[in-house]
Motif scaffolding. Structure first.
Motif, mmCIF file in Angstrom:
data_model
loop_
_atom_site.group_PDB
_atom_site.id
_atom_site.type_symbol
_atom_site.label_atom_id
_atom_site.label_comp_id
_atom_site.label_asym_id
_atom_site.label_seq_id
_atom_site.Cartn_x
_atom_site.Cartn_y
_atom_site.Cartn_z
ATOM 1 N N GLY A 1 5.097 -8.767 -5.667
ATOM 2 C CA GLY A 1 4.594 -7.696 -4.805
ATOM 3 C C GLY A 1 4.749 -6.333 -5.439
ATOM 4 N N VAL A 2 5.886 -6.093 -6.090
ATOM 5 C CA VAL A 2 6.102 -4.803 -6.772
ATOM 6 C C VAL A 2 5.077 -4.611 -7.888
ATOM 7 C CG1 VAL A 2 7.722 -3.488 -8.191
ATOM 8 C CG2 VAL A 2 8.542 -4.711 -6.170
ATOM 9 N N VAL A 3 4.851 -5.669 -8.658
ATOM 10 C CA VAL A 3 3.878 -5.567 -9.756
ATOM 11 C C VAL A 3 2.478 -5.334 -9.214
ATOM 12 C CG1 VAL A 3 2.800 -6.855 -11.631
ATOM 13 C CG2 VAL A 3 5.275 -6.948 -11.320
ATOM 14 N N LEU A 4 2.106 -6.056 -8.152
ATOM 15 C CA LEU A 4 0.772 -5.874 -7.578
ATOM 16 C C LEU A 4 0.612 -4.465 -7.007
ATOM 17 C CD1 LEU A 4 -1.937 -7.183 -6.838
ATOM 18 C CD2 LEU A 4 -0.905 -7.911 -4.678
ATOM 19 N N GLY B 1 -2.147 -1.739 -8.244
ATOM 20 C CA GLY B 1 -3.012 -1.028 -7.295
ATOM 21 C C GLY B 1 -2.974 0.468 -7.504
ATOM 22 N N GLN B 2 -1.825 1.016 -7.806
ATOM 23 C CA GLN B 2 -1.736 2.451 -8.092
ATOM 24 C C GLN B 2 -2.539 2.825 -9.343
ATOM 25 O OE1 GLN B 2 2.578 3.003 -8.185
ATOM 26 N NE2 GLN B 2 2.467 4.128 -6.256
ATOM 27 N N LEU B 3 -2.476 1.977 -10.370
ATOM 28 C CA LEU B 3 -3.247 2.257 -11.585
ATOM 29 C C LEU B 3 -4.745 2.206 -11.314
ATOM 30 C CD1 LEU B 3 -1.188 0.221 -14.210
ATOM 31 C CD2 LEU B 3 -1.157 2.694 -13.828
ATOM 32 N N GLY C 1 -7.727 -1.145 -5.437
ATOM 33 C CA GLY C 1 -6.401 -0.582 -5.631
ATOM 34 C C GLY C 1 -5.661 -0.391 -4.316
ATOM 35 N N ARG C 2 -6.342 0.111 -3.300
ATOM 36 C CA ARG C 2 -5.697 0.294 -1.996
ATOM 37 C C ARG C 2 -5.306 -1.046 -1.379
ATOM 38 N NH1 ARG C 2 -9.672 4.332 -2.181
ATOM 39 N NH2 ARG C 2 -8.840 6.447 -1.863
ATOM 40 N N ILE C 3 -6.203 -2.050 -1.491
ATOM 41 C CA ILE C 3 -5.876 -3.373 -0.943
ATOM 42 C C ILE C 3 -4.680 -3.970 -1.664
ATOM 43 C CG2 ILE C 3 -6.749 -5.719 -0.661
ATOM 44 C CD1 ILE C 3 -9.524 -4.571 -0.292
ATOM 45 N N ALA C 4 -4.637 -3.822 -3.003
ATOM 46 C CA ALA C 4 -3.512 -4.357 -3.764
ATOM 47 C C ALA C 4 -2.202 -3.685 -3.357
ATOM 48 C CB ALA C 4 -3.769 -4.170 -5.264
#
Length: 841
Positions: free
Chosen positions: A376-379, A383-385, A417-420
C-alpha cells in the motif's frame, strides 16, 4: 557424460514436462470437439443430458455444495449447451431447405380443390420429412434453454459466494493476540517442508539419485548464478546504449525495446535453472515442490516489474519517455516499481508456502497484513509520481504559452494517480480492521492493472516507432491514424486480461464469448460473429476488386475510347456504385444472412429515414442524374446560385466548385438539378465576348467602327468564322455607345482577351485622337456667401430652391412644361457669380 550436457538434457526434460499438460489439454479439446460434431450429426444423448441436468439442479438446491463441484458441473453443462446449439443450427438449415422445396410445389390447394397425384404425393412426403427433421431442433432448443438457465444460476451462486467471502470479517491482524497464530503457521509450514525433505533423504533410492544428479545440480546452480548476476547487467547495458541512440535513428527505439526483453528472459532462465536444481534433488515433498514452483512466478513478477519500471521511468532524458519527471523522481519510480514486483512475488510464495486453505483466518490475516501495508505504501507513492506527471504537463503547457489543457493521456495518468493513492491508504486500513480478503482483492489487482497499462503504453509506442520506420516519417508519424487505431485495438484486446486480474473467472469470460458467439436472431436468421466476419471479408474483397476495376478503366481502357473526360468519370463512378452494391449482396448471401428477414425492419425504418434523410436522398438521386445525363462534368466552367467556377468533383451527394479565387464551394446536387445552371463549356469551349466602348459625340463613328473591328480581328484567340462585329448601339447620356461582339475559340481565356482588347483600344483611340468621355455633373450653389461667412445680399425666397443638385443641366425648350413664372427661378439658378451663383465645377 559431461555435467553441462546433463544440465541441458534436464532443462529439455523440464520443458517437455511443462509442455505435456498443454498437449494433453489439446487432446482433450480435440476429443470434445469430435464428440460435439458427432452429437451435432446424430443428436445429443437425451438420457445422459437428463441425468446431468437433474444432478446440477440438486447441487444448486443444496447450499452446502462445494464451489469446485459447481464449477465441474458448469463445464459439463457448457459442453452440452454447445452441442444443443450445433443441433439447432443444423436443423434450421435442413428445415429451411425442406420449406423451400415445399414452396416450389406451389401454394396448397384451397377447399374443394386437389393437387395432381404426383404433386400431392410429393407434398405429403415433404411435410412428413419436415416434421421428422424439425423435431430434433425443437428438442435441442428446449434443452439449450434449460442448460443456459442452469449455467446462469451456477454463475450467480458463485458470484454471491465470492462477494460473501470478500466481506467476511477476519480477526484483526493489528491485535497482538492473533500474532501467535501467524508465527505458528509459518513455523508449521517450515517444519512440514523440512520433514518432507528429511523423510525423502532417509530413502536410500533418493540418496542414490541425489548423488547421480549432483553434477547436474552444481552445473545448473553455477549457470543460474551467472545468468542472474552477469546476464541481467549485460542486457541492461546493451539496452541503455540502444536507447541513447534511439533519438538519432528511426526504428532504434523499437529495437531497444525488443532487446530490453532480455532483462526478463535471461534472469528468468537463471530462476528456471535454480528450480531445476532443487527439483532434481528428489528431496522436495508436496509443499516444498509447490513453494519451489512459486519461485518461478515470484521471479517473473519481480523481473517484469523491474523491466517495466525501467521503461516507464527511463534513466536518460529521452524524447519518447512516457512520464515527464525529474531525474530523482524517475529513479524513485524505478525503485518503487521493483518493490511492487517483489511484494507480488512474496505474496505468491507465501500462498504456496503456508497453504492458506489449511490455516486459520487469524494466521492468514497476520501473514498477509505486512505485505499489504508495504504494498500500500509503494502504491501510494507511485500514485503521487503519476499525479506529479499530470501537474507538470499542465505547467509545461502554460509556460509554453499553449492552452493549459492536458492531453487525454496526461488526464488519465492523473486520475490513475489519485485512485492509486486512495487504494494505497484504504486497502491497509481495511486489512487492519479485518477485511483482509477485500484488501487483497483491491490492492494487488490495482498494482497488476497499473503494470498492464504501462505495458499498453510501451506497445503503443512500439507500434508508432515501427510505423514511422516503415513509412520513413518523422516524429509526427508516431501520432498518425494507423498507430492510433492499432493502439485502440490493443486496448480492446486487453479487456479480458483486466477482467481476469480483477477476479473474473475464465468460465465467466468464456460465457461472455459464448453469448457473443450465439449472436442474435432476426426473423429466422441467426447472426453471429462468424457471419459478420464472413460478411466483412467478402465485402472487403469485393470492394478491393471494384477499386481495381475502376483504376483499370480510368487509367487504361477509357482513355483509349472516344468518351470525353466527363463521360469517363461517369462510367468509373457508376462502376464503383454497381460494384459496391454487388459486393454487399454477395457478402450477405455468403454469410448466410437472409435479406428477406430484414425486410420488416427495413420497412419500419424507411418511414423515419424518409422524413429525416429526404434531403440526403434527394441529393443522392440528383447525383445519379448528373452522372447519367451529364449536364455538367468535371472541368466545366459553370455558374449556379451566384457562384462561378470550375467543377472539380461530382459525388453522389454534392459537387465541388473551385472559384477563381481558389476557394472550394460545395453545392448540393439537388441545386444543380432544380436550379438554373449556366455552363460556359458544356459541349465545347467556344463562347462570345462582348466589349462595350463609349466615344465622344464629336468622334467619327465609321472610324471608330473600323478601329474596333481591326482590334478584334487582331486577337489570335478570336474566331474569324463568324467574323467579329461592331454594333453602334445608342446615343448615351455622355457618349456614343458601341459594342464589339466576337466568338472566342476557348472561353476560358475570356478575361485575358478582354484585357488585351481594352489595352489595344485605348492605344488606337489615343493615336487617332478619339476621346473616350466620362460622365460630368454640374453643381450649383445658391448662397455661396454663406460658405464665406458673409450676410446674404437678398432675403431668401419663400420657397427656396435646393442648395445643391446633381441633376444634369438642360436648356429650357419652348414647349417646356415649366410656366413663365418659374423661368426667372431657372435664370436665377443659372446666374453668374455677380448674381449670387457660382461657376461650373
Amino acid at each position: 557424460m559431461p555435467s553441462y550436457f546433463r544440465a541441458g538434457l534436464a532443462l529439455l526434460g523440464l520443458v517437455a514436462v511443462l509442455a505435456l499438460p498443454g498437449h494433453a489439454q489439446a487432446q482433450d479439446i480435440d476429443a470434445r470437439e469430435a464428440q460435439q460434431a458427432s452429437e451435432a450429426a446424430t443428436g445429443p444423448d437425451m438420457v445422459l443430458w437428463e441425468s446431468l441436468a437433474t444432478l446440477a439442479e440438486a447441487a444448486l438446491a443444496d447450499s452446502a455444495t462445494d464451489s469446485a463441484i459447481l464449477l465441474d458441473l458448469r463445464a459439463q453443462l457448457v459442453e452440452k449447451r454447445a452441442a444443443f446449439l450445433a443441433v439447432q443450427d443444423a436443423s434450421r438449415e435442413r428445415v429451411a431447405a425442406l420449406r423451400r422445396q415445399i414452396e416450389a410445389l406451389g401454394p396448397p390447394p384451397e377447399e374443394g380443390e386437389t393437387d395432381p397425384p404426383e404433386i400431392a404425393e410429393r407434398r405429403t412426403a415433404l411435410n412428413e420429412q419436415l416434421s421428422r427433421v424439425a423435431a430434433p431442433g425443437i428438442t435441442a432448443d428446449e434443452a439449450f434453454r434449460r442448460a443456459d438457465g442452469l449455467i446462469r444460476t451456477i454463475d450467480r451462486v458463485l458470484r454471491e459466494r465470492d462477494a460473501d467471502a470478500l466481506m467476511t470479517l477476519w480477526p484483526s491482524p493489528v491485535n497482538p493476540a492473533n500474532w501467535l497464530a501467524g508465527v505458528d503457521a509459518v513455523f508449521s509450514s517450515g517444519f512440514t517442508v523440512y520433514g518432507e525433505a528429511l523423510g525423502n533423504w532417509r530413502d536410500p533410492a533418493v540418496r542414490v539419485e541425489f548423488r547421480s544428479n549432483l553434477p547436474v545440480m552444481i552445473g545448473a546452480i553455477m549457470l543460474a548464478l551467472l545468468l542472474l548476476m552477469r546476464g541481467r547487467r549485460f542486457a541492461e547495458q546493451v539496452t541503455q546504449r540502444l536507447q541513447e541512440g534511439a533519438q538519432s535513428r528511426r526504428g532504434q527505439q523499437a529495437m531497444a525495446l525488443l532487446t530490453s526483453l532480455s532483462q526478463i528472459i535471461v534472469p528468468l532462465a537463471g530462476v528456471f535453472l535454480l528450480v531445476l536444481a532443487l527439483e532434481v534433488t528428489g528431496l522436495l515433498g508436496e509443499t516444498g515442490s509447490a513453494t519451489v514452483s512459486a519461485f518461478v512466478v515470484a521471479g517473473m513478477y519481480y523481473l517484469t516489474a523491474r523491466w517495466l519500471g525501467g521503461q516507464i521511468f527511463t534513466r536518460a532524458e529521452l524524447a519518447y519517455s512516457p512520464l515527464r519527471l525529474p531525474r530523482e523522481r524517475r529513479r524513485e519510480g524505478r525503485f518503487m516499481a521493483s518493490l511492487t514486483g517483489l511484494f507480488l512475488g512474496l505474496y505468491a510464495l507465501a500462498n504456496a508456502f503456508i497453504e492458506p486453505d489449511v490455516q486459520t483466518d487469524a494466521a492468514n490475516a497476520v501473514i498477509s497484513f505486512p505485505l499489504l501495508v508495504l504494498a500500500g505504501v509503494v502504491l501510494f507513492r507511485i500514485g503521487q509520481l503519476l499525479l506529479l506527471h499530470a501537474r507538470q504537463s499542465v505547467q509545461q503547457a502554460a509556460e509554453a504559452e499553449e492552452p493549459a489543457q492536458a492531453s487525454f493521456f496526461d488526464r488519465l495518468v492523473g486520475v490513475l494517480g489519485r485512485i492509486a493513492m486512495v487504494l494505497g491508504i484504504g486497502a491497509p486500513v481495511l486489512a487492519g480492521i479485518g477485511y483482509v480478503q477485500a484488501a487483497e482483492a483491491l490492492l494487488f489487482p490495482a498494482i497488476e492493472s497499473l503494470g498492464l497499462m504501462g505495458l499498453l503504453v510501451l506497445l503503443q509506442r512500439l507500434v508508432g516507432d515501427i510505423y514511422a520506420a516503415i513509412t520513413g516519417g518523422g516524429e509526427e508519424a508516431t501520432e498518425a491514424l494507423i498507430p492510433a487505431l492499432i493502439g485502440f485495438g490493443l486496448a480492446l484486446l486487453s479487456l479480458p486480461v483486466f477482467l481476469l486480474i480483477w477476479g473474473v473467472r475464465t468460465s465467466e469470460l468464456l460465457e461472455i464469448w459464448q453469448v457473443v458467439r450465439e449472436g442474435f436472431v432476426i426473423g429466422e436468421t441467426r447472426i453471429s460473429p462468424t457471419n459478420l466476419l464472413s460478411f466483412l471479408i467478402i465485402f472487403a474483397i469485393g470492394y478491393t476488386v471494384t477499386r481495381i476495376i475502376q483504376g483499370a478503366l480510368g487509367s487504361t481502357v477509357l482513355p483509349k475510347t472516344s468518351l470525353d473526360r466527363g463521360g469517363q468519370k461517369a462510367v468509373v463512378s457508376g462502376t464503383g456504385y454497381v460494384g459496391i452494391f454487388l459486393a454487399a449482396v454477395i457478402a450477405f448471401s455468403t454469410a448466410g444472412i437472409d435479406l428477406s428477414a430484414l425486410a420488416l425492419v427495413a420497412g419500419a425504418l424507411s418511414v423515419g429515414i424518409g422524413f429525416g434523410l429526404q434531403n440526403v436522398v434527394s441529393n443522392f438521386i440528383s447525383g445519379i442524374i448528373l452522372l447519367v445525363e451529364r449536364p455538367i462534368a468535371e472541368g466545366d466552367w459553370i455558374e449556379v446560385g451566384g457562384t462561378m467556377g470550375i467543377v472539380r468533383s461530382i459525388s453522389v451527394r454534392s459537387t465541388v466548385i473551385e472559384t477563381f479565387d481558389r476557394t472550394d464551394v460545395i453545392v448540393p446536387n439537388a441545386d444543380l438539378i432544380s436550379g438554373t445552371v449556366t455552363n460556359w463549356t458544356h459541349h465545347n469551349n467556344t463562347g462570345r465576348l462582348i466589349v462595350k466602348v463609349g466615344v465622344a459625340y464629336t468622334s467619327d463613328t465609321r472610324e471608330v467602327e473600323r478601329i474596333l473591328r481591326e482590334v478584334a480581328e487582331a486577337q489570335p484567340i478570336v474566331a474569324l468564322n463568324p467574323p467579329p462585329s461592331v454594333v453602334f448601339l445608342d446615343f448615351g447620356a455622355d457618349a456614343l455607345e458601341f459594342e464589339v461582339r466576337c466568338i472566342l475559340r476557348d472561353v476560358n481565356f475570356i478575361m485575358k482577351v478582354r484585357s488585351d482588347m481594352n489595352h489595344e483600344i485605348a492605344r488606337r483611340f489615343r493615336e487617332a485622337g478619339i476621346e473616350i468621355p466620362f460622365a460630368q455633373r454640374d453643381i450649383w450653389l445658391r448662397n455661396p456667401e454663406a460658405l464665406r461667412g458673409e450676410a446674404p445680399a437678398t432675403p431668401a425666397p419663400a420657397n427656396p430652391a435646393p442648395v445643391a443638385s446633381t441633376a444634369p443641366r438642360r436648356p429650357v425648350q419652348p414647349d417646356d412644361p415649366l410656366s413663365d413664372a418659374a423661368r426667372p427661378d431657372l435664370d436665377d439658378l443659372s446666374a453668374g457669380p455677380a448674381d449670387g451663383g457660382d461657376t461650373d465645377r
